[in-house]
Design a protein around this motif. Structure first.
Motif, mmCIF file in Angstrom:
data_model
loop_
_atom_site.group_PDB
_atom_site.id
_atom_site.type_symbol
_atom_site.label_atom_id
_atom_site.label_comp_id
_atom_site.label_asym_id
_atom_site.label_seq_id
_atom_site.Cartn_x
_atom_site.Cartn_y
_atom_site.Cartn_z
ATOM 1 N N SER A 1 -4.077 2.800 -9.101
ATOM 2 C CA SER A 1 -4.499 2.674 -7.623
ATOM 3 C C SER A 1 -3.502 1.615 -6.801
ATOM 4 O O SER A 1 -3.064 0.521 -7.795
ATOM 5 C CB SER A 1 -5.854 2.328 -7.527
ATOM 6 N N ILE A 2 -3.363 1.651 -5.842
ATOM 7 C CA ILE A 2 -2.628 0.598 -5.156
ATOM 8 C C ILE A 2 -3.549 -0.907 -5.305
ATOM 9 O O ILE A 2 -2.807 -1.836 -5.451
ATOM 10 C CB ILE A 2 -2.474 0.908 -3.575
ATOM 11 N N HIS A 3 -4.718 -0.796 -5.267
ATOM 12 C CA HIS A 3 -5.652 -2.028 -5.448
ATOM 13 C C HIS A 3 -5.305 -2.650 -6.941
ATOM 14 O O HIS A 3 -5.280 -3.808 -7.005
ATOM 15 C CB HIS A 3 -6.965 -1.686 -5.320
ATOM 16 N N GLU B 1 -1.760 -4.159 -6.901
ATOM 17 C CA GLU B 1 -1.864 -5.461 -6.367
ATOM 18 C C GLU B 1 -2.443 -6.352 -6.943
ATOM 19 O O GLU B 1 -2.176 -7.562 -7.071
ATOM 20 C CB GLU B 1 -2.551 -5.259 -4.920
ATOM 21 N N PRO C 1 -0.631 -8.951 -2.136
ATOM 22 C CA PRO C 1 -0.448 -7.762 -1.797
ATOM 23 C C PRO C 1 1.029 -7.348 -1.376
ATOM 24 O O PRO C 1 1.987 -8.327 -1.381
ATOM 25 C CB PRO C 1 -0.829 -7.992 -0.333
ATOM 26 N N ASN D 1 3.879 -3.899 -0.340
ATOM 27 C CA ASN D 1 4.454 -2.726 0.290
ATOM 28 C C ASN D 1 4.475 -1.697 -0.623
ATOM 29 O O ASN D 1 5.303 -1.684 -1.405
ATOM 30 C CB ASN D 1 5.775 -2.737 1.148
ATOM 31 N N ARG E 1 2.433 5.103 -3.090
ATOM 32 C CA ARG E 1 1.902 5.611 -4.328
ATOM 33 C C ARG E 1 1.877 7.214 -4.474
ATOM 34 O O ARG E 1 1.725 7.861 -3.459
ATOM 35 C CB ARG E 1 0.372 5.330 -4.625
ATOM 36 N N SER F 1 0.061 1.898 1.027
ATOM 37 C CA SER F 1 -0.752 0.595 1.362
ATOM 38 C C SER F 1 -0.717 0.248 2.763
ATOM 39 O O SER F 1 -0.107 0.729 3.549
ATOM 40 C CB SER F 1 -0.270 -0.547 0.417
ATOM 41 N N SER F 2 -1.774 -0.470 3.225
ATOM 42 C CA SER F 2 -1.767 -0.741 4.425
ATOM 43 C C SER F 2 -0.460 -1.603 5.270
ATOM 44 O O SER F 2 -0.585 -1.319 6.573
ATOM 45 C CB SER F 2 -3.117 -1.822 4.986
ATOM 46 N N THR F 3 0.116 -2.197 4.345
ATOM 47 C CA THR F 3 1.271 -3.169 5.016
ATOM 48 C C THR F 3 2.503 -2.197 4.964
ATOM 49 O O THR F 3 3.701 -2.832 5.593
ATOM 50 C CB THR F 3 1.617 -4.297 3.873
ATOM 51 N N GLU G 1 -5.352 7.928 -0.254
ATOM 52 C CA GLU G 1 -5.218 7.460 -1.707
ATOM 53 C C GLU G 1 -6.256 8.311 -2.610
ATOM 54 O O GLU G 1 -5.757 8.640 -3.610
ATOM 55 C CB GLU G 1 -5.069 6.139 -1.796
#
Length: 294
Positions: A118-120, A123, A129, A131, A134, A153-155, A179
């Motif tokens: 996962s992105i989380h 990070e 955090p 960019n 995925r 991701s949000s950024t 995601e």
């Protein structure tokens, strides 16, 4: 790169330096797609792996890309890249990302092709955090007929999103999804080619078992699967409708479909895709546990 993206502008891929951490078949497929489509030049692409120097030599000779072999060269290549592709195996991901923690810059674009990660968790492993794009491509990307699910991701800026989609469209089609649905993409299209191969194995064996030669059974099966896929794409009709059109009452196809139904074919495949989806989530949780128990 960051100034261009902050203005919402997507630069030409050819102006950016790409680094592939991992040099397996998927990394090679993406590299070949980018080069075949003329999106970038070999000199803009760097590749590294953990220890297989002969593989890097092979790719450098085949595509003209740059390769880094010692730790210092690897660190430099990663640090100078605008886009870093993470194309390593899930079991190696946690250790590899922790090692990248002090190498990556906040303005770099990270593209992951690691199943279940996962992105989380990325990070968490990277300690900040980032960019992150995925993705979940499949092996048909090696012949530019891949199917890739993509999440951001949000950024990640609009420019970066466009760039990521353009890169993966060079090896097939893309679908942007939330995601949490990438595990479903993994179960459906990521592992999907294997399901089709499995069906083809059975078809070939059935033909051979009833007297066809290996060659005839194989070629008839391949063309049948190829033609069916093209029919769905060309006609835009639902597969169920196309199936109904070729299923005459009391005919051979109806007899076959009824036999498949009697053996629970549809439910077996639905359950198989569900299990692959669940396994992708399990793999992600395994990596997440290793990330949070440092």
């Amino acid at each position: 790169m960051s100034q261009l993206f902050s203005a919402g502008v997507s630069p030409q891929i050819s102006s950016l330096r790409l680094c592939f951490y991992g040099a397996g078949s998927m990394a090679e497929a993406i590299v070949r797609g980018l080069l075949d489509q003329g999106l970038t030049a070999p000199g803009q692409i760097g590749m590294i792996n953990r220890q297989n120097a002969s593989r890097l030599d092979e790719l450098a000779a085949r595509y003209g890309v740059q390769a880094a072999f010692d730790n210092e060269a690897k660190t430099t290549m990663i640090g100078e890249a605008d886009i870093v592709f993470l194309a390593i195996k899930p079991k190696d991901a946690a250790e590899a990302l922790k090692q990248l923690r002090h190498v990556l810059r906040p303005d770099q674009l990270i593209v992951s092709v690691i199943a279940g990660l996962s992105i989380h968790t990325m990070e968490t492993l990277l300690g900040q955090p980032m960019n992150i794009v995925r993705t979940m491509p499949n092996t048909s990307s090696t012949i530019s007929l891949g199917a890739t699910g993509i999440s951001f991701s949000s950024t990640v800026s609009e420019g970066q999103r466009s760039l990521a989609e353009a890169m993966f469209k060079s090896v097939g089609m893309t679908a942007v999804v939330e995601e949490h649905l990438l595990d479903v993409v993994t179960g459906l299209s990521g592992s999907g080619p294997a399901y089709i191969y499995y069906v083809m194995e059975a078809m070939i064996e059935a033909g051979r078992g009833r007297g066809l030669s290996e060659e005839a059974s194989r070629e008839l099966t391949i063309q049948t699967v190829l033609g069916a896929a093209h029919m769905v794409k060309a006609t835009h009709e639902h597969p169920a409708e196309l199936r109904r059109k070729v299923t005459s009452p009391n005919g051979t196809t109806q007899a076959a479909i009824e036999t498949l139904d009697a053996h629970g074919f549809t439910q077996a495949l639905v359950h198989a895709i569900g299990r692959a989806t669940d396994r992708a989530a399990e793999m992600g949780k395994d990596i997440e546990r290793s990330a949070t128990h440092e």
